[in-house]
Design a protein around this motif. Structure first.
Motif, mmCIF file in Angstrom:
data_model
loop_
_atom_site.group_PDB
_atom_site.id
_atom_site.type_symbol
_atom_site.label_atom_id
_atom_site.label_comp_id
_atom_site.label_asym_id
_atom_site.label_seq_id
_atom_site.Cartn_x
_atom_site.Cartn_y
_atom_site.Cartn_z
ATOM 1 N N HIS A 78 -51.233 72.455 3.471
ATOM 2 C CA HIS A 78 -51.357 72.880 2.058
ATOM 3 C C HIS A 78 -50.577 74.176 1.874
ATOM 4 O O HIS A 78 -51.061 75.249 2.244
ATOM 5 C CB HIS A 78 -52.847 73.073 1.719
ATOM 6 N N HIS A 80 -47.640 76.347 -0.851
ATOM 7 C CA HIS A 80 -46.787 76.470 -2.042
ATOM 8 C C HIS A 80 -45.635 77.372 -1.590
ATOM 9 O O HIS A 80 -45.503 78.506 -2.030
ATOM 10 C CB HIS A 80 -47.538 77.135 -3.191
ATOM 11 N N LYS A 147 -45.652 72.146 -1.857
ATOM 12 C CA LYS A 147 -45.922 71.684 -3.215
ATOM 13 C C LYS A 147 -44.907 72.259 -4.196
ATOM 14 O O LYS A 147 -44.410 73.369 -4.000
ATOM 15 C CB LYS A 147 -47.311 72.161 -3.668
ATOM 16 N N HIS A 248 -56.717 70.259 -5.866
ATOM 17 C CA HIS A 248 -57.285 71.605 -5.798
ATOM 18 C C HIS A 248 -58.626 71.503 -6.521
ATOM 19 O O HIS A 248 -58.671 71.455 -7.760
ATOM 20 C CB HIS A 248 -56.407 72.605 -6.547
ATOM 21 N N HIS A 271 -59.749 73.683 -1.032
ATOM 22 C CA HIS A 271 -60.521 74.864 -1.461
ATOM 23 C C HIS A 271 -62.020 74.572 -1.334
ATOM 24 O O HIS A 271 -62.662 75.088 -0.450
ATOM 25 C CB HIS A 271 -60.192 75.326 -2.891
ATOM 26 N N ASP A 323 -52.510 77.683 2.696
ATOM 27 C CA ASP A 323 -52.390 77.756 1.230
ATOM 28 C C ASP A 323 -51.320 78.785 0.870
ATOM 29 O O ASP A 323 -51.444 79.503 -0.127
ATOM 30 C CB ASP A 323 -53.730 78.123 0.576
HETATM 31 FE FE FE Z 1 -53.113 75.905 -3.270
#
Ligand code: FE
Ligand code: DI6
Length: 416
Positions: A78, A80, A147, A248, A271, A323
């Motif tokens: 996960h 970004h 992502k 999410h 999360h 994350d």
């Molecule tokens: Fe995230």
């Protein structure tokens, strides 16, 4: 940066190894037995006790592990990772007392990264993301999810996803791309959330999927982002294209997102600090992975712990990830996340290790190729300069990597 194509082949017989617990589910050997891995054409052909090596592999070129502990290549499921700029200013605002939601409402937050991402061209985004990826890879990461979600318009989402693909090719690492067009409402759609979701479903997603840029579809289902009904609309669009979904879910409040995602057979719910008992039961039934993100929990100084004990009791697989993002988790070490998952969330060491290997692979639908050392899988494994697997979670700010074999090549380290 060294091009991945220049990494030497890992073909040969890797011996002098100690297998981390559960690293090679198919291999039966005593914990203290010397292990060996036979690699040809970039694939694991055999793994087990050195003393039981089939004769056919004896003649392979030797790689001496020097007694190193070996684990599967780590999987960061996960992130970004691709975005313009950074948001250290918000860090300062939060230190002065503002909450994440207040910063977002005041025009900061995700939307400020959207501005910087839209302004950057593809080469700039690549140049900014590559050093971050290199940091993660230095921790033994062999597969990573990246992502979109900072473009929020077709051309800019495309740019992010293309950069993600390019990063994978240039660095010789497995990249799974996730379309997160429904991450935040772009400013030009203020007050027109429904219109934006229509655009995501009817134009952006089909176009990007047709270009082969989308491996999965994600939504930020939250008070400050998109509703349950909007999330379901995006899931419908993904389903129509045959794409897996993830969510999410329940980060800041219990929206019932996990149960919805489970109904769509989601790969993962991520999360989940506010996950309910119903959500856990739905995830258990659908085999959805719970992705724990201690970096965001830590950065936001959250106090709502994810329901670890209930997830454990239900047998829901738990993954751990960085994350990595510029707002809530500027983390660049998956080993540090293992440490935080243990210290903050009370995971056991075996849970944390499974969380960055086998369960993380499953959260990306990569369980056949990543997250374990097994015959017939591509060679992705890490040799560590530690005595005990617990050290991987115990040290923090330390990088005990000795050698990384990634996609059948020696990407870090090598022979002593
Ligand atoms: Fe995230
Ligand atoms: N949850 C997160 O943790 C990130 N996105 C999301 O949906 C935060 C993104 C950001 O603040 O830039």
């Amino acid at each position: 940066m060294k091009q991945a194509s220049s990494f030497p082949s890992a073909d040969g017989l890797w011996a002098g190894l100690r297998l981390a617990p559960d690293a090679a589910p198919g291999a039966a050997l005593d914990a203290d037995a010397e292990a060996a891995i036979a690699v040809t054409e970039g694939m694991v052909r055999w793994v087990g006790a050195r003393s039981a090596l089939p004769a056919g592999f004896e003649g392979l070129p030797p790689h001496d592990g020097g007694g190193a502990l070996v684990t599967p290549g780590l999987v960061d499921c996960h992130t970004h990772l691709v975005y313009g700029g950074q948001r250290a200013n918000e860090f300062a605002l939060r230190l002065a007392g503002a909450t994440y939601e207040e910063v977002a409402k005041a025009g900061g937050g995700i939307v400020s990264s959207v501005r910087a991402t839209r302004e950057a061209d593809e080469d700039t985004l690549f140049a900014q993301a590559a050093p971050r990826l290199e940091q993660l890879l230095a921790d033994g990461v062999c597969a990573i999810e990246i992502k979109s979600g900072y473009g929020l318009a077709l051309e800019h989402e495309r740019k992010q996803l293309r950069v993600a693909r390019r990063l994978g090719e240039a660095h010789g690492v497995t990249v799974r791309t996730t379309f997160l067009g429904a991450h935040a409402l772009p400013p030009e759609y203020a007050g027109r959330s429904g219109d934006y979701i229509d655009l995501v479903c009817n134009q952006m997603l089909p176009a990007l999927a047709a270009e082969g840029l989308v491996d999965a579809v994600d939504v930020f289902c939250e008070r400050i982002a998109f509703s349950l009904a909007e999330t379901e609309q995006v899931f419908q669009a993904a389903k129509a294209l045959g794409l897996p979904v993830k969510l999410h879910a329940e980060q800041l409040s219990d929206m019932g997102g996990a149960a919805l995602a489970a109904r769509y057979g989601a790969l993962s719910c991520d999360h989940i600090e506010h996950l309910s008992a119903e959500g856990i039961e739905a995830m258990r039934r659908s085999g959805t992975v719970a992705v724990l993100l201690p970096g965001a929990y830590y950065t936001l100084r959250d106090t709502q712990l994810p329901p670890i004990e209930a997830l454990r009791a239900a047998g829901v697989p738990m993954a751990v990830s960085t994350d990595h993002n510029p707002g809530t988790s500027p983390a660049l070490s998956l080993l540090l996340m293992m440490n935080m998952a243990c210290t903050l969330f009370r995971l056991t060491v075996p849970e944390a290790l499974a969380g960055v290997t086998v369960h993380a692979a499953r959260a990306l639908g990569l369980q056949k190729t990543h997250g374990a050392i097994a015959e017939g899988m591509p060679a992705n494994f890490v040799l560590w300069n530690v005595r005990d697997a617990a050290e991987l979670a115990y040290w923090f700010g330390q990088r005990p990597v000795r050698t990384v074999v990634r996609q059948g090549r020696i990407a870090v380290g090598g022979q002593p």
